[in-house]
Design a protein around this motif. Structure first.
Motif, PDB file in Angstrom:
ATOM      1  N   TYR A   1      47.131  17.507 -22.410  1.00  0.00           N
ATOM      2  CA  TYR A   1      46.287  16.677 -21.584  1.00  0.00           C
ATOM      3  C   TYR A   1      46.769  15.543 -21.114  1.00  0.00           C
ATOM      4  O   TYR A   1      46.547  15.436 -19.759  1.00  0.00           O
ATOM      5  CB  TYR A   1      44.863  16.479 -22.645  1.00  0.00           C
ATOM      6  N   VAL A   2      47.368  14.821 -21.564  1.00  0.00           N
ATOM      7  CA  VAL A   2      47.867  13.552 -20.920  1.00  0.00           C
ATOM      8  C   VAL A   2      48.743  13.992 -19.896  1.00  0.00           C
ATOM      9  O   VAL A   2      48.612  13.362 -18.887  1.00  0.00           O
ATOM     10  CB  VAL A   2      48.627  12.754 -21.967  1.00  0.00           C
ATOM     11  N   HIS A   3      49.672  14.726 -20.218  1.00  0.00           N
ATOM     12  CA  HIS A   3      50.503  15.154 -18.994  1.00  0.00           C
ATOM     13  C   HIS A   3      49.686  15.837 -17.903  1.00  0.00           C
ATOM     14  O   HIS A   3      49.951  15.304 -16.745  1.00  0.00           O
ATOM     15  CB  HIS A   3      51.490  16.442 -19.396  1.00  0.00           C
ATOM     16  N   VAL A   4      48.964  16.654 -18.196  1.00  0.00           N
ATOM     17  CA  VAL A   4      47.928  17.194 -17.145  1.00  0.00           C
ATOM     18  C   VAL A   4      47.121  16.068 -16.122  1.00  0.00           C
ATOM     19  O   VAL A   4      47.361  15.885 -15.087  1.00  0.00           O
ATOM     20  CB  VAL A   4      47.099  18.227 -17.660  1.00  0.00           C
ATOM     21  N   ARG A   5      46.638  15.475 -17.333  1.00  0.00           N
ATOM     22  CA  ARG A   5      45.976  14.555 -16.400  1.00  0.00           C
ATOM     23  C   ARG A   5      46.769  13.446 -15.617  1.00  0.00           C
ATOM     24  O   ARG A   5      46.253  12.970 -14.519  1.00  0.00           O
ATOM     25  CB  ARG A   5      45.042  13.398 -17.576  1.00  0.00           C
ATOM     26  N   ALA A   6      47.938  13.189 -16.111  1.00  0.00           N
ATOM     27  CA  ALA A   6      48.687  12.166 -15.410  1.00  0.00           C
ATOM     28  C   ALA A   6      49.176  12.710 -14.035  1.00  0.00           C
ATOM     29  O   ALA A   6      48.899  12.225 -12.907  1.00  0.00           O
ATOM     30  CB  ALA A   6      49.888  11.714 -16.170  1.00  0.00           C
ATOM     31  N   ARG A   7      49.271  13.985 -14.199  1.00  0.00           N
ATOM     32  CA  ARG A   7      49.790  14.624 -12.934  1.00  0.00           C
ATOM     33  C   ARG A   7      48.511  14.804 -12.104  1.00  0.00           C
ATOM     34  O   ARG A   7      48.713  14.367 -10.902  1.00  0.00           O
ATOM     35  CB  ARG A   7      50.300  16.008 -13.213  1.00  0.00           C
ATOM     36  N   ARG A   8      47.395  15.146 -12.618  1.00  0.00           N
ATOM     37  CA  ARG A   8      46.306  15.217 -11.656  1.00  0.00           C
ATOM     38  C   ARG A   8      46.065  13.995 -11.191  1.00  0.00           C
ATOM     39  O   ARG A   8      45.731  13.810  -9.938  1.00  0.00           O
ATOM     40  CB  ARG A   8      45.073  15.923 -12.453  1.00  0.00           C
ATOM     41  N   GLY A   9      46.124  12.897 -11.860  1.00  0.00           N
ATOM     42  CA  GLY A   9      45.760  11.573 -11.496  1.00  0.00           C
ATOM     43  C   GLY A   9      46.749  11.027 -10.597  1.00  0.00           C
ATOM     44  O   GLY A   9      46.336  10.355  -9.464  1.00  0.00           O
ATOM     45  N   GLN A  10      47.858  11.202 -10.497  1.00  0.00           N
ATOM     46  CA  GLN A  10      48.922  10.572 -10.014  1.00  0.00           C
ATOM     47  C   GLN A  10      49.699  11.243  -8.803  1.00  0.00           C
ATOM     48  O   GLN A  10      49.619  10.934  -7.702  1.00  0.00           O
ATOM     49  CB  GLN A  10      49.874   9.581 -10.694  1.00  0.00           C
ATOM     50  N   ALA A  11      50.078  12.207  -9.176  1.00  0.00           N
ATOM     51  CA  ALA A  11      51.066  12.693  -8.470  1.00  0.00           C
ATOM     52  C   ALA A  11      50.874  13.825  -7.050  1.00  0.00           C
ATOM     53  O   ALA A  11      51.433  13.845  -6.309  1.00  0.00           O
ATOM     54  CB  ALA A  11      52.217  13.509  -9.237  1.00  0.00           C
ATOM     55  N   THR A  12      49.544  14.085  -7.465  1.00  0.00           N
ATOM     56  CA  THR A  12      49.038  14.834  -6.343  1.00  0.00           C
ATOM     57  C   THR A  12      48.963  14.204  -5.106  1.00  0.00           C
ATOM     58  O   THR A  12      49.269  14.624  -3.930  1.00  0.00           O
ATOM     59  CB  THR A  12      47.868  15.623  -6.769  1.00  0.00           C
ATOM     60  N   ASP A  13      48.317  13.044  -4.826  1.00  0.00           N
ATOM     61  CA  ASP A  13      48.154  12.312  -3.860  1.00  0.00           C
ATOM     62  C   ASP A  13      49.122  11.381  -3.448  1.00  0.00           C
ATOM     63  O   ASP A  13      49.516  10.476  -4.133  1.00  0.00           O
ATOM     64  CB  ASP A  13      46.798  11.444  -3.962  1.00  0.00           C
ATOM     65  N   SER A  14      49.931  11.768  -2.425  1.00  0.00           N
ATOM     66  CA  SER A  14      50.835  10.934  -1.775  1.00  0.00           C
ATOM     67  C   SER A  14      50.216   9.655  -1.511  1.00  0.00           C
ATOM     68  O   SER A  14      50.754   8.492  -1.477  1.00  0.00           O
ATOM     69  CB  SER A  14      51.821  11.479  -0.963  1.00  0.00           C
ATOM     70  N   HIS A  15      49.197   9.831  -0.822  1.00  0.00           N
ATOM     71  CA  HIS A  15      48.156   8.860  -0.361  1.00  0.00           C
ATOM     72  C   HIS A  15      47.887   7.593  -1.798  1.00  0.00           C
ATOM     73  O   HIS A  15      48.253   6.519  -1.276  1.00  0.00           O
ATOM     74  CB  HIS A  15      46.909   9.389   0.198  1.00  0.00           C
ATOM     75  N   SER A  16      47.394   8.315  -2.612  1.00  0.00           N
ATOM     76  CA  SER A  16      46.891   7.332  -3.635  1.00  0.00           C
ATOM     77  C   SER A  16      48.380   6.510  -4.047  1.00  0.00           C
ATOM     78  O   SER A  16      48.256   5.515  -4.727  1.00  0.00           O
ATOM     79  CB  SER A  16      46.242   8.171  -4.731  1.00  0.00           C
ATOM     80  N   LEU A  17      49.226   7.670  -4.256  1.00  0.00           N
ATOM     81  CA  LEU A  17      50.540   6.791  -4.727  1.00  0.00           C
ATOM     82  C   LEU A  17      50.953   5.813  -3.789  1.00  0.00           C
ATOM     83  O   LEU A  17      51.167   4.421  -4.095  1.00  0.00           O
ATOM     84  CB  LEU A  17      51.784   7.773  -4.706  1.00  0.00           C
ATOM     85  N   ALA A  18      50.965   6.021  -2.465  1.00  0.00           N
ATOM     86  CA  ALA A  18      51.296   4.863  -1.759  1.00  0.00           C
ATOM     87  C   ALA A  18      50.441   3.578  -1.760  1.00  0.00           C
ATOM     88  O   ALA A  18      50.707   2.511  -1.983  1.00  0.00           O
ATOM     89  CB  ALA A  18      51.345   5.626  -0.329  1.00  0.00           C
ATOM     90  N   GLU A  19      49.273   4.179  -1.684  1.00  0.00           N
ATOM     91  CA  GLU A  19      48.031   2.994  -2.042  1.00  0.00           C
ATOM     92  C   GLU A  19      48.475   2.224  -3.444  1.00  0.00           C
ATOM     93  O   GLU A  19      48.108   1.008  -3.247  1.00  0.00           O
ATOM     94  CB  GLU A  19      46.904   3.517  -2.148  1.00  0.00           C
ATOM     95  N   ARG A  20      48.705   2.948  -4.336  1.00  0.00           N
ATOM     96  CA  ARG A  20      48.962   2.209  -5.589  1.00  0.00           C
ATOM     97  C   ARG A  20      50.049   1.233  -5.442  1.00  0.00           C
ATOM     98  O   ARG A  20      50.049   0.137  -5.857  1.00  0.00           O
ATOM     99  CB  ARG A  20      49.024   3.095  -6.650  1.00  0.00           C
ATOM    100  N   ALA A  21      51.099   1.746  -4.856  1.00  0.00           N
ATOM    101  CA  ALA A  21      52.279   1.026  -4.446  1.00  0.00           C
ATOM    102  C   ALA A  21      51.892  -0.402  -3.852  1.00  0.00           C
ATOM    103  O   ALA A  21      52.377  -1.334  -4.290  1.00  0.00           O
ATOM    104  CB  ALA A  21      53.238   1.804  -4.102  1.00  0.00           C
ATOM    105  N   ARG A  22      51.098  -0.130  -2.789  1.00  0.00           N
ATOM    106  CA  ARG A  22      50.879  -1.134  -2.096  1.00  0.00           C
ATOM    107  C   ARG A  22      49.810  -2.186  -2.727  1.00  0.00           C
ATOM    108  O   ARG A  22      49.823  -3.419  -2.506  1.00  0.00           O
ATOM    109  CB  ARG A  22      50.101  -0.632  -0.733  1.00  0.00           C
ATOM    110  N   ARG A  23      48.891  -1.515  -3.679  1.00  0.00           N
ATOM    111  CA  ARG A  23      48.131  -2.749  -4.239  1.00  0.00           C
ATOM    112  C   ARG A  23      49.069  -3.299  -5.264  1.00  0.00           C
ATOM    113  O   ARG A  23      48.715  -4.450  -5.307  1.00  0.00           O
ATOM    114  CB  ARG A  23      47.072  -1.598  -5.222  1.00  0.00           C
ATOM    115  N   GLU A  24      50.012  -2.742  -5.892  1.00  0.00           N
ATOM    116  CA  GLU A  24      50.737  -3.610  -6.872  1.00  0.00           C
ATOM    117  C   GLU A  24      51.552  -4.762  -5.951  1.00  0.00           C
ATOM    118  O   GLU A  24      51.830  -5.805  -6.388  1.00  0.00           O
ATOM    119  CB  GLU A  24      51.715  -2.670  -7.323  1.00  0.00           C
ATOM    120  N   LYS A  25      52.033  -4.545  -4.856  1.00  0.00           N
ATOM    121  CA  LYS A  25      52.788  -5.356  -4.133  1.00  0.00           C
ATOM    122  C   LYS A  25      51.942  -6.632  -3.852  1.00  0.00           C
ATOM    123  O   LYS A  25      52.260  -7.681  -4.182  1.00  0.00           O
ATOM    124  CB  LYS A  25      53.286  -4.709  -2.643  1.00  0.00           C
TER     125      LYS A  25
END
Lengths: 357, 190
Positions: A188-212
């Protein structure tokens, strides 16, 4: 600043390690934890389980996910009461356990990896060592998160979490039906992680930007006095704006003051210099010496005098020879600077200049 | 501030040089003109102390050299380095165009997203609070953009970096000016 790749790696490491931990013997511990959690406050009444969901996710995550299980469980009842609302678990332990893990894990996957970058993750990972300190560490970590007024982030994460919970509970339920309670839903953790993060390149980029942005905001907070205690982007920005405005106003005011004091725009640096010979101890002092030397190039008579006292003209001439000889820099009445009185200051100047050069 | 001592010295040098150079252009200036020239030369000295490494400094210089009246002053102060304003202007124009286009795209995307989200039912309280917070933050960033020279053309990350640099240089400027002002006040007393 961390690079995108770096942050992504740390995040994936976090999830991987969390998954790894969970996969390992911790899995059994979690079930025990949860069982104990559930059973412990059942001495109280039993009512809706949704109180758990309404808990701010990080706290609940801390509660359940900290690998320091036995102490945690021992500590959990008092901590539980600390949190908003009391935990009321229905007696159906299996269902509760599953649902609790789902909601909290998804919350953890979203929040812990995003909001708390290094310090919180360190906190979590440091827990296994410290037993007694787990409680204060946990309450500490929970409290700033409770008081964290980044409402926007939390609400966004909650939305995401809810969406993911809905989406993932289907999958996890099916898996859970296959395994019994001890199947510790690492998948579940893996699945959720993947669903939560890796699917959206947009969200990844957004998250990186947010962290910056957050990293830089932290730097700003340290720079501007009085911003350390404030949390929340809007308030910090308020402080920064006030600070910048006050600095700009000070510049205006000081320039007005300078204009008022000096009748001419090239204010008499020589006189300034002499009057300040003893008092100006900072590094402005040596550079004030420089302009005073320029007129001396012309006034040979004065020059002799100064050379005795400074012994630095030869040093400075080559440095300043490149500068255009100040055209008719009028050294008026103040030209005869009385340096005799300021012998010690002359040596001071010499020291300063040597340091500078 | 020990780490800024070199910056202070450089700023002071440039400032005084600039003041001397522009003192020959006019005599008997009124107090306001004097104040203006003092402030202008201070700002330009501060900006040129950065040697064009930061955006706000370039923006400051290019803004100052746009106005006809101050152009001479800027040229005088900068002296042989008169290439920098021109380069700054062209650089700025290019980045400005790119950023304006980016802004338009972002704005349209945001509107589309808003229209889509209106259809989706969201938990009302959370949406409202998050939107309020976002709105506040956006307003603040707008204000900050007006404060920092050349800030309207920067995105958020650059804006925060530039504010960092700008705040440090402003502090240096204030320190130096304050000490010079107090020194001159003391000098003019007797």
């Amino acid at each position: 600043m961390e690079s995108n790749a770096g942050t992504k790696e740390t995040r994936s490491n976090l999830t991987a390690s969390d998954g790894g931990e969970v996969t390992a013997f911790e899995s059994l511990q979690f079930t025990d934890e949860i069982h104990r959690l559930i059973l412990a406050p059942t001495t109280d009444n039993s009512s809706s389980f949704t109180a758990l969901l309404e808990l701010p996710p990080p706290q609940a995550v801390e509660l359940l996910h900290s690998p320091d299980s036995p102490k945690l469980i021992a500590a959990s009842p008092p901590n539980v009461e600390d949190f908003q609302g009391s935990f009321r678990f229905p007696s159906n332990s299996g269902l509760i356990e599953r649902d609790a893990r789902f909601s909290l894990f998804s919350g953890e996957a979203n929040n812990s990896n995003e909001k708390r970058n290094s310090p919180e993750s360190k906190n979590v990972s440091a827990n296994p060592e410290k037993n007694v300190k787990s409680e204060p560490a946990e309450t500490e970590s929970s409290q700033p998160l409770v008081s964290d007024p980044t409402v926007e982030k939390r609400s966004i994460k909650r939305k995401d979490r809810e969406n993911k919970v809905k989406g993932s509970t289907k999958k996890s339920k099916t898996v859970a039906n296959e395994n019994s309670e001890d199947a510790e839903k690492l998948p579940y953790v893996h699945v959720r992680a993947r669903r939560g993060q890796a699917t959206d390149s947009h969200s990844l980029a957004e998250r990186a930007r947010r962290e910056k942005i957050n990293a830089r905001m932290k730097l700003l907070q340290e720079l501007v006095p009085g911003c350390n205690k404030i949390s929340g982007t809007a308030l910090v920005l308020d402080e920064i704006i006030n600070h910048v405005q006050s600095l700009q106003r000070q510049v205006e005011f000081l320039s007005m003051r300078l204009a008022a004091v000096n009748p001419r725009i090239d204010f008499n640096l020589d006189s300034v210099f002499t009057s300040e010979s003893g008092s100006l101890m900072d590094s402005n002092f040596p550079s004030l010496v420089m302009p005073a030397i320029w007129p001396e190039v012309q006034g040979n008579g004065h020059r002799q005098q100064y050379q005795h006292q400074w012994h630095l003209d030869t040093l400075q001439q080559p440095v300043w020879g490149r500068e255009e000889v100040c055209n008719n820099y009028i050294t008026p009445e103040n030209s005869l600077l009385t340096y005799d009185s300021s012998a010690n200051s002359a040596t001071l100047q010499a020291n300063h200049l040597k340091m500078e050069l | 501030m020990c780490p800024h001592s070199s910056l202070k010295q450089e700023f002071l040098k440039k400032w005084i040089m600039g003041l001397q150079r522009c003192s020959f252009s006019k005599k008997n200036m009124s107090i306001l003109e004097r104040k203006k020239t003092i402030k202008l030369s201070a700002d330009i000295a501060m900006a040129s102390a950065r040697n064009g490494t930061t955006r706000w400094s370039r923006a400051l210089i290019s803004n100052a050299s746009k106005d006809g009246s101050d152009n001479r002053l800027v040229q005088q102060i900068l002296g042989p380095e008169s290439n920098t304003p021109v380069a700054a202007i062209t650089n700025k124009a290019r980045t400005r165009r790119a950023l304006v286009c980016k802004k338009i795209v972002k704005r349209s995307r945001r509107q589309i997203r808003r229209r889509r989200r209106k259809c989706v039912a969201a938990a009302p309280v959370k949406a409202v609070t998050s939107s309020i917070a976002k709105h506040l933050v956006r307003k603040r960033t707008q204000v900050l953009k007006t404060l920092i020279p050349g800030g309207e053309f920067m995105d958020e990350i650059c804006l925060i970096e530039e504010t960092l640099d700008y705040i440090t240089s402003l502090r240096v400027q204030v320190d130096v000016m304050r000490s010079v002002a107090s020194a001159s006040v003391r000098a003019s007393e007797p």
